[in-house]
Design a protein around this motif. Structure first.
Motif, short mmCIF file in Angstrom:
data_model
loop_
_atom_site.label_atom_id
_atom_site.label_comp_id
_atom_site.label_asym_id
_atom_site.label_seq_id
_atom_site.Cartn_x
_atom_site.Cartn_y
_atom_site.Cartn_z
N SER A 6 13.44 9.85 2.61
CA SER A 6 14.18 9.52 3.83
C SER A 6 15.59 9.05 3.50
O SER A 6 16.56 9.41 4.17
N LEU A 7 15.70 8.25 2.43
CA LEU A 7 17.02 7.77 2.01
C LEU A 7 17.89 8.92 1.51
O LEU A 7 19.09 8.99 1.79
N ILE A 8 17.26 9.85 0.75
CA ILE A 8 18.00 11.02 0.25
C ILE A 8 18.49 11.87 1.42
O ILE A 8 19.64 12.32 1.45
N LEU A 9 17.59 12.07 2.41
CA LEU A 9 17.97 12.88 3.58
C LEU A 9 19.09 12.21 4.35
O LEU A 9 20.06 12.87 4.78
N LEU A 10 19.01 10.89 4.52
CA LEU A 10 20.06 10.15 5.23
C LEU A 10 21.39 10.26 4.51
O LEU A 10 22.44 10.47 5.13
N LEU A 11 21.34 10.16 3.17
CA LEU A 11 22.56 10.28 2.38
C LEU A 11 23.17 11.67 2.53
O LEU A 11 24.38 11.82 2.68
N PHE A 12 22.31 12.70 2.54
CA PHE A 12 22.79 14.08 2.68
C PHE A 12 23.44 14.29 4.04
O PHE A 12 24.53 14.85 4.16
N ILE A 13 22.77 13.80 5.10
CA ILE A 13 23.31 13.96 6.46
C ILE A 13 24.63 13.23 6.60
O ILE A 13 25.60 13.73 7.17
N THR A 14 24.70 12.02 6.03
CA THR A 14 25.94 11.24 6.11
C THR A 14 27.08 11.95 5.41
O THR A 14 28.20 12.00 5.90
N THR A 15 26.76 12.54 4.22
CA THR A 15 27.80 13.24 3.45
C THR A 15 28.30 14.46 4.21
O THR A 15 29.51 14.71 4.30
N VAL A 16 27.36 15.23 4.79
CA VAL A 16 27.75 16.43 5.54
C VAL A 16 28.58 16.06 6.75
O VAL A 16 29.61 16.66 7.05
N ASN A 17 28.14 14.99 7.46
CA ASN A 17 28.85 14.59 8.67
C ASN A 17 30.22 14.03 8.37
O ASN A 17 31.10 14.00 9.22
N ALA A 18 30.42 13.54 7.12
CA ALA A 18 31.72 12.98 6.75
C ALA A 18 32.76 14.07 6.59
O ALA A 18 33.95 13.80 6.62
N GLN A 19 32.29 15.30 6.40
CA GLN A 19 33.22 16.42 6.25
C GLN A 19 33.46 17.05 7.61
O GLN A 19 32.53 17.21 8.41
N THR A 20 34.69 17.40 7.90
CA THR A 20 34.99 18.03 9.18
C THR A 20 34.36 19.41 9.24
O THR A 20 34.53 20.23 8.33
N GLN A 21 33.64 19.66 10.31
CA GLN A 21 33.02 20.97 10.51
C GLN A 21 33.87 21.77 11.51
O GLN A 21 34.04 21.36 12.65
N TYR A 22 34.40 22.88 11.07
CA TYR A 22 35.26 23.70 11.92
C TYR A 22 34.47 24.90 12.43
O TYR A 22 33.62 25.45 11.72
N PRO A 23 34.73 25.33 13.67
CA PRO A 23 34.01 26.49 14.21
C PRO A 23 34.41 27.77 13.48
O PRO A 23 35.58 28.14 13.45
N LYS A 24 33.42 28.45 12.89
CA LYS A 24 33.71 29.60 12.04
C LYS A 24 33.89 30.90 12.82
O LYS A 24 34.58 31.81 12.37
N ASN A 25 33.26 31.02 13.98
CA ASN A 25 33.27 32.30 14.69
C ASN A 25 33.95 32.22 16.06
O ASN A 25 33.78 33.11 16.89
N TYR A 26 34.71 31.16 16.27
CA TYR A 26 35.34 30.97 17.58
C TYR A 26 36.60 31.81 17.72
O TYR A 26 36.83 32.44 18.74
N PHE A 27 37.44 31.81 16.68
CA PHE A 27 38.72 32.52 16.73
C PHE A 27 38.60 33.87 16.02
O PHE A 27 38.14 33.94 14.88
N SER A 28 39.06 34.90 16.67
CA SER A 28 39.11 36.22 16.04
C SER A 28 40.48 36.40 15.37
O SER A 28 41.40 35.61 15.58
N ASN A 29 40.61 37.45 14.58
CA ASN A 29 41.89 37.79 13.95
C ASN A 29 42.90 38.14 15.05
O ASN A 29 42.63 39.02 15.87
N PRO A 30 44.07 37.48 15.09
CA PRO A 30 45.04 37.78 16.15
C PRO A 30 45.70 39.15 16.00
O PRO A 30 46.36 39.62 16.92
N LEU A 31 45.54 39.79 14.84
CA LEU A 31 46.09 41.13 14.61
C LEU A 31 44.95 42.08 14.30
O LEU A 31 44.02 41.74 13.57
N LYS A 32 45.03 43.27 14.83
CA LYS A 32 43.98 44.27 14.56
C LYS A 32 44.34 45.11 13.34
O LYS A 32 44.32 46.34 13.38
N ILE A 33 44.72 44.42 12.28
CA ILE A 33 44.99 45.06 11.00
C ILE A 33 44.34 44.18 9.93
O ILE A 33 44.06 43.00 10.18
N PRO A 34 44.09 44.72 8.74
CA PRO A 34 43.48 43.89 7.69
C PRO A 34 44.36 42.67 7.36
O PRO A 34 45.58 42.74 7.39
N VAL A 35 43.69 41.56 7.06
CA VAL A 35 44.41 40.32 6.72
C VAL A 35 44.82 40.36 5.26
O VAL A 35 43.99 40.28 4.35
#
Length: 565
Positions: A6-35
């Motif tokens: 339980s302590l290990i799980l709590l430590l893992f959750i705390t560590t993950v939550n400490a990092q900013t989570q950005y939405p990965k699939n919200y924004f599409s490529n603004p140009l329809k050409i390869p990046v």
């Protein structure tokens, strides 16, 4: 056992939550050409970090830009330099996307902007802040076209993602935008720095370039060095992405001493306010002398960057006599391609001969106002212009004010004033202050005038002198000539130039009415689009007035003929 897990799980959750989570699939490529990128986020630029990514546009302008998500156009800005034509879209998920150096906006937005430009009779719009119902956009909707406006080095799209509330800029790659990169960064140069008075590196009290070998696959090994006292390191490093030859910036830099991390920074996010501290992250003196940026793996006290994590002794390494150290400096790009340089260090007995300190008659106490005067020149440094207390050189010889060397970064502008009571009235009219640190290429500095004085404010130390500009700007009719029929022309172009102090402003009219002429300052060409206004009759008088930065003015008038559409 359950409590342990339980302590290990709590430590893992705390560590993950400490990092900013950005939405990965919200924004599409603004140009329809390869990046393919020509510039990465957080790259080291002059006096700032690069605040976005530069997406290549296949060497062309006019590629459509599409809204990467629902939202509304919240801000528009048109300026001659900087971002050029820029568009901001605010999205309901708390982020704002930014598009800069555009050729033009989507037609409805373009008309809105031009109406304001004609109302103001000015190319620059300033910031236009818009309500959410003015230009709402849907994901995939056209919003503009890529270009090369402003301070752009070639056609591309500068793309940013910002936190809407704080305006902090975030690396767009964290939102799922990808560019192929399977090449580790390249380490170009390694420097070692004595950081304490008793510090020595290879028996020297000055910074030393350290030789190293490239063992391929991102592995480098430096020659063994001897050291004493407190030392630090810095490296020059760049990254290349697939499909481009550009030397881009890295994502993170780390240093370990005998396997323990003592230094780390990355370019996930930063604020505009802190960007200026880049001059404390790099070896500023080395950059000004050699145009090569060394990133230091130690932090100075005045550095307020938020990029750093888990620093031990600010990355400064104290070397004990007879001890051996294994230093690792690790550079990674965003895709985790890694280069590592290993530096073996042997601690030796310190050399008791202490370094000489630079001293002159002009001591700077950083926390105080400092003002110095010689002959007809005064320099005034506001409080905290300098990051630390120091001594500077200041003298006036043969009319030139020598204010140290431009190797010390400044936090604020200082004021440089020349007395001009000895000049004639004609000379006073044409005088300006020039940076003459490179005497072959004197550079105009923005000069203001008072009675018997001229002054400028600048963040650059160096040599300054009075110069005189008596030449008018030049104006050349570019795609038409006087008394010519130009019915097939879609545009009217003139070329303007000023070799000394540069163009300050221009004003063009047709038949006495102001017209919008867009300046390509790289080519010096002004362009008017005939679709802006419907002309009446076939005979028309074009007039343009151009002024330079000391007030020299040139005027050209020309008659042209054009059939009514």
């Amino acid at each position: 056992m359950k409590l342990y897990f339980s302590l290990i799980l709590l430590l893992f959750i705390t560590t993950v939550n400490a990092q900013t989570q950005y939405p990965k699939n919200y924004f599409s490529n603004p140009l329809k050409i390869p990046v393919v990128l020509s510039g990465t986020f957080g790259e080291l630029r002059s006096n700032h970090f690069h605040s976005g990514i530069d997406i290549k546009t296949q060497g062309k302008e006019g590629i459509p830009i599409y809204a990467p998500a629902d939202g509304y156009v919240s801000r528009i800005k048109v300026q001659q330099y900087g971002f050029g034509k820029a568009l901001y879209i605010t999205h309901p998920n708390g982020y704002t996307t930014v598009y800069a150096h555009l050729m033009s906006f989507e037609p409805k937005i373009q008309k809105y902007v031009k109406d304001i430009q004609y109302k103001k009779e000015n190319y620059s719009t300033g910031n236009l802040f818009l309500s959410s119902d003015k230009f709402p956009v849907k994901k995939g909707q056209l919003v503009g076209y890529t270009g090369d406006t402003g301070s752009s080095g070639g056609p591309h799209l500068h793309y940013e993602i910002r936190d809407t509330k704080t305006e902090n800029i975030i690396n767009p790659m964290h939102f799922g935008l990808t560019a192929h990169d399977d090449t580790p960064p390249t380490i170009q140069k390694l420097m070692a720095y004595p950081l304490s008075d008793d510090a020595r590196i290879n028996n020297s009290s000055i910074e030393s370039i350290i030789s190293f070998k490239n063992n391929k696959n991102g592995n480098y090994v430096a020659e063994k060095i001897t050291a004493s006292g407190t030392i630090g390191f810095g490296i020059s490093v760049f990254d290349r992405l697939n499909g481009a030859l550009n030397k881009n910036g890295i994502y993170s830099l780390e240093m370990k001493v005998n396997g323990k991390r003592v230094y780390y920074h990355d370019v996930e996010t930063f604020s505009f306010a802190e960007s200026k501290y880049i001059n404390l992250l790099i070896d500023y003196k080395h950059y000004k002398k050699y145009k090569n940026r060394l990133q230091k793996t130690h932090k100075v006290t005045a550095n307020r960057l938020s990029l750093y994590e888990e620093l031990i002794n600010n990355g400064k390494i104290h070397i004990e006599e007879n001890a051996n150290y294994n230093i690792e400096i690790i550079a990674k790009d965003f895709d985790n391609n890694t280069s590592k340089i290993i530096i073996p260090v042997q601690g030796v007995k310190t050399n008791l001969v202490f370094k000489e300190k630079d001293t002159t008659n002009y001591k700077i106490t950083a926390a105080e106002f400092n003002k110095f005067h010689q002959k007809n020149v005064t320099v005034a440094f506001p409080k905290n212009t300098f990051y630390t207390d120091c001594f500077i050189d200041f003298k006036v010889e043969n009319g030139t004010a020598k204010i140290h060397e431009p190797t010390i970064p400044l936090d604020k502008r200082y004021t440089l004033t020349f007395e001009t009571s000895f000049l004639t009235e004609d000379q006073k009219q044409h005088v300006y202050i020039a940076n003459v640190t490179n005497p072959k290429y004197p550079r105009y500095t923005s000069t203001k005038k008072k009675i018997d004085k001229v002054y400028t404010t600048t963040k650059v130390l160096g040599n300054y002198a009075l110069r005189f500009d008596t030449k008018k700007p030049t104006i050349q009719l570019y795609n038409f000539s006087d008394n010519q029929w130009i019915s097939k022309n879609k545009t009217l172009k003139v070329k303007i130039k000023d070799d000394e102090t540069g163009i300050k402003n221009y004003r063009a009219t047709i038949n006495g009415q102001w017209i919008l002429m867009e300046l390509n300052h790289k080519k010096g060409i002004l362009t008017y689009d005939f679709s802006d206004k419907k002309l009446e009759g076939s005979k028309h008088l074009f007039k343009i007035v151009v002024s330079d930065n000391v007030g020299n003015t040139e005027t050209v008038s020309a008659t042209f003929f054009k059939k009514v559409n």
